[in-house]
Design a protein around this motif. Structure first.
Motif: not given
Length: 91
Positions: A71-78
């Motif tokens: 899980v990337t930071e971009a995933d978490l932001k989304e």
């Protein structure tokens, strides 16, 4: 509900699924059939029940040993953005 006939090692198994999921079930059946045939090629003929047990153990082992998804930071932001959007809609 639909019923699809799934061939696994020259025997067909009727399986139920939700309408619209037939193609997915057929694809999964092809994967299971291929894996069962690989097992039979390696160890030879087996009774149906022994093949089923072996196939289940092999597939369970593959699932257990598969790497965890990243899980990337971009995933978490989304995800956070979606949560905020839903919160805004229900507030």
């Amino acid at each position: 509900m639909s019923v699809v006939s799934i061939p696994i090692v020259n025997k067909s198994y009727p399986m139920g699924c939700e309408d619209g999921q037939e193609a997915r079930l057929v694809e999964l059946g092809k994967m299971v059939d291929a894996r069962a045939r690989e097992i039979l090629d390696k160890i030879g003929p087996l009774p149906e029940s022994a093949l089923l047990a072996t196939l289940c153990i092999v597939l369970a082992d593959e699932v257990h040993n598969r790497p965890a998804p990243v899980v990337t930071e971009a995933d978490l932001k989304e995800i956070l953005a979606r949560i905020k959007e839903i919160k805004h809609k229900i507030s």
